[in-house]
Design an enzyme around this catalytic site. Structure first.
Site, mmCIF file in Angstrom:
data_model
loop_
_atom_site.group_PDB
_atom_site.id
_atom_site.type_symbol
_atom_site.label_atom_id
_atom_site.label_comp_id
_atom_site.label_asym_id
_atom_site.label_seq_id
_atom_site.Cartn_x
_atom_site.Cartn_y
_atom_site.Cartn_z
ATOM 1 N N GLY A 178 -34.473 15.486 -8.664
ATOM 2 C CA GLY A 178 -33.114 15.647 -9.192
ATOM 3 C C GLY A 178 -33.176 16.749 -10.231
ATOM 4 O O GLY A 178 -33.900 17.730 -10.043
ATOM 5 N N SER A 211 -40.686 16.476 -6.281
ATOM 6 C CA SER A 211 -39.835 17.538 -6.822
ATOM 7 C C SER A 211 -39.760 17.499 -8.356
ATOM 8 O O SER A 211 -40.737 17.819 -9.009
ATOM 9 C CB SER A 211 -38.473 17.429 -6.157
ATOM 10 O OG SER A 211 -37.839 18.651 -6.186
ATOM 11 N N ALA A 212 -38.644 17.033 -8.939
ATOM 12 C CA ALA A 212 -38.585 16.956 -10.407
ATOM 13 C C ALA A 212 -39.676 16.015 -10.928
ATOM 14 O O ALA A 212 -40.250 16.246 -12.001
ATOM 15 C CB ALA A 212 -37.207 16.474 -10.858
ATOM 16 N N HIS A 248 -40.446 23.144 -3.944
ATOM 17 C CA HIS A 248 -39.488 23.859 -3.061
ATOM 18 C C HIS A 248 -39.792 25.360 -3.053
ATOM 19 O O HIS A 248 -38.879 26.182 -2.980
ATOM 20 C CB HIS A 248 -38.038 23.695 -3.550
ATOM 21 C CG HIS A 248 -37.528 22.300 -3.656
ATOM 22 N ND1 HIS A 248 -36.898 21.643 -2.624
ATOM 23 C CD2 HIS A 248 -37.505 21.439 -4.709
ATOM 24 C CE1 HIS A 248 -36.519 20.438 -3.032
ATOM 25 N NE2 HIS A 248 -36.878 20.295 -4.307
ATOM 26 N N GLU A 284 -41.720 23.373 0.800
ATOM 27 C CA GLU A 284 -41.210 22.064 1.239
ATOM 28 C C GLU A 284 -42.093 21.556 2.386
ATOM 29 O O GLU A 284 -42.350 22.300 3.338
ATOM 30 C CB GLU A 284 -39.752 22.186 1.679
ATOM 31 C CG GLU A 284 -38.846 22.443 0.497
ATOM 32 C CD GLU A 284 -37.380 22.558 0.860
ATOM 33 O OE1 GLU A 284 -37.047 22.586 2.060
ATOM 34 O OE2 GLU A 284 -36.564 22.616 -0.088
HETATM 35 N N1 ASP Z 1 -34.176 19.992 -8.386
HETATM 36 C C1 ASP Z 1 -35.478 19.897 -7.809
HETATM 37 C C2 ASP Z 1 -35.612 18.474 -7.281
HETATM 38 O O1 ASP Z 1 -35.985 17.547 -7.941
HETATM 39 C C3 ASP Z 1 -36.575 20.285 -8.775
HETATM 40 C C4 ASP Z 1 -36.827 21.751 -8.774
HETATM 41 O O2 ASP Z 1 -36.370 22.419 -7.832
HETATM 42 O O3 ASP Z 1 -37.479 22.258 -9.716
HETATM 43 O O4 ASP Z 1 -35.272 18.235 -6.190
#
Ligand code: ASP
Length: 326
Positions: A178, A211-212, A248, A284
């Site tokens: 997120g 991700s985050a 990503h 990804e």
């Molecule tokens: N917003 C991305 C995610 O958690 C984190 C990032 O792209 O740095 O999906």
């Protein structure tokens, strides 16, 4: 009180009651110093040692095992001098680039790795941290379904009456993606940085980040792709690995007419700041598995490594990238 460092053999096989008592005191002292040095944040363990006066019997259990050599983790905040901390290389991490990958269902590409890391610790329950998104309940539900299919229960930290206690009790921790700034601010606000750091780095509790959740596992959040929609007290993160990750990660599109910086250019700008660590760009589908002092690229896509003043390097799934942990 500082006892001289005596070889264990000095006391071995003694039949003299006085020497035996001195031995108990000596081992208790050594036990406390070893424990305090190895687990600087682990107060319950230190307290336990104090409460149990003849803790010399526990020495072999408490002394860091030779298979877990101390690791140095270095905290990098741009503009500040890097700080070093000692920890045990007890890590059991799965750092995923993204939960969604083209051609796969939610978390499907990571299913085997998720099973492997959770089985490695015989974990049945996963403590989910949904703070990167606003809708905590909805997010927990979304993650619950695929993990249930794999045979694991999900408890979300937002339902815990005492989130710090929930971390201390967790069999495994999963921090979802997120907005990275929102996530890190919430971890600071809820005083969860240190408990999660200790559980993952010292206790070896499986840590899964997506991700985050992967960004916050690194030294700082400077290489996130997110907008700074909110202001955390620091960019310093959980520091479970001594480098940055860019989740990503995307390669430049040679046909594109877009004039904004490519991802590589943005990461190079980070490396123009002095003292910045390597950045592992996880495409990804790529993920990083860390077990103790071993780190390997896994998943269905490869990773690109950026280091200051060096050409970028490619690492396909199966590549050993343990050198990044040094
Ligand atoms: N917003 C991305 C995610 O958690 C984190 C990032 O792209 O740095 O999906």
């Amino acid at each position: 009180m500082c006892f001289p460092l005596l070889p264990v053999s000095f006391f071995q096989h003694t039949r003299c009651p006085v020497l035996y008592f001195v031995q108990l005191l000596y081992f208790r002292h050594r036990c406390e110093s070893v424990t305090a040095a190895a687990y600087p944040h682990h107060l319950p363990l230190q307290r336990g040692v104090h409460l149990f006066p003849f803790s010399s019997f526990l020495l072999p259990a408490l002394e860091p095992s030779p298979s877990l050599p101390p690791t140095v983790s270095i905290s990098y905040i741009p503009g500040r001098r890097p700080t070093k901390t000692m920890g045990l290389s007890n890590r059991n991490l799965l750092l995923i680039s993204s939960s969604m990958v083209h051609g796969y269902g939610y978390l499907d590409h990571a299913a085997d790795e998720l099973k492997a890391i959770l089985h490695s610790a015989v974990a049945k329950r996963v403590l989910f941290v949904p703070y990167a998104l606003r809708d905590h309940e909805g997010y927990a539900e979304k993650v619950r379904a695929p993990l249930k299919q794999l045979g694991f229960e999900v408890e979300s930290i937002h339902n815990a009456s005492d989130p710090v206690a929930a971390v201390k009790d967790a069999e495994a921790i999963f921090i979802g993606g997120g907005n990275t700034f929102r996530l890190l601010k919430t971890l600071y606000d809820m005083e969860l940085i240190e408990p999660i750091h200790c559980r993952a780095l010292q206790d070896g509790v499986p840590y899964i980040g997506s991700s985050a959740g992967t960004n916050v596992a690194t030294v700082n959040i400077c290489t996130t792709n997110d907008m700074p929609i909110i202001y955390p007290p620091s960019f310093a993160a959980l520091n479970l690995v001594p480098f940055n990750i860019n989740p990503h990660y995307v390669d430049p599109d040679v046909k594109s007419t877009h004039k904004g910086e490519t991802r590589e250019e943005r990461l190079r700008q980070y490396h123009e700041e002095p003292g910045t660590p390597p950045v592992l760009g996880l495409r990804e589908g790529a993920m990083l598995r860390v077990q103790g002092d071993r780190a390997e690229i896994r998943g269905v896509a490869s990773a690109r490594l950026f280091r200051p003043n060096k050409d970028a390097e490619e690492y396909t799934p199966g590549s050993d990238v343990s050198f990044l942990l040094n």
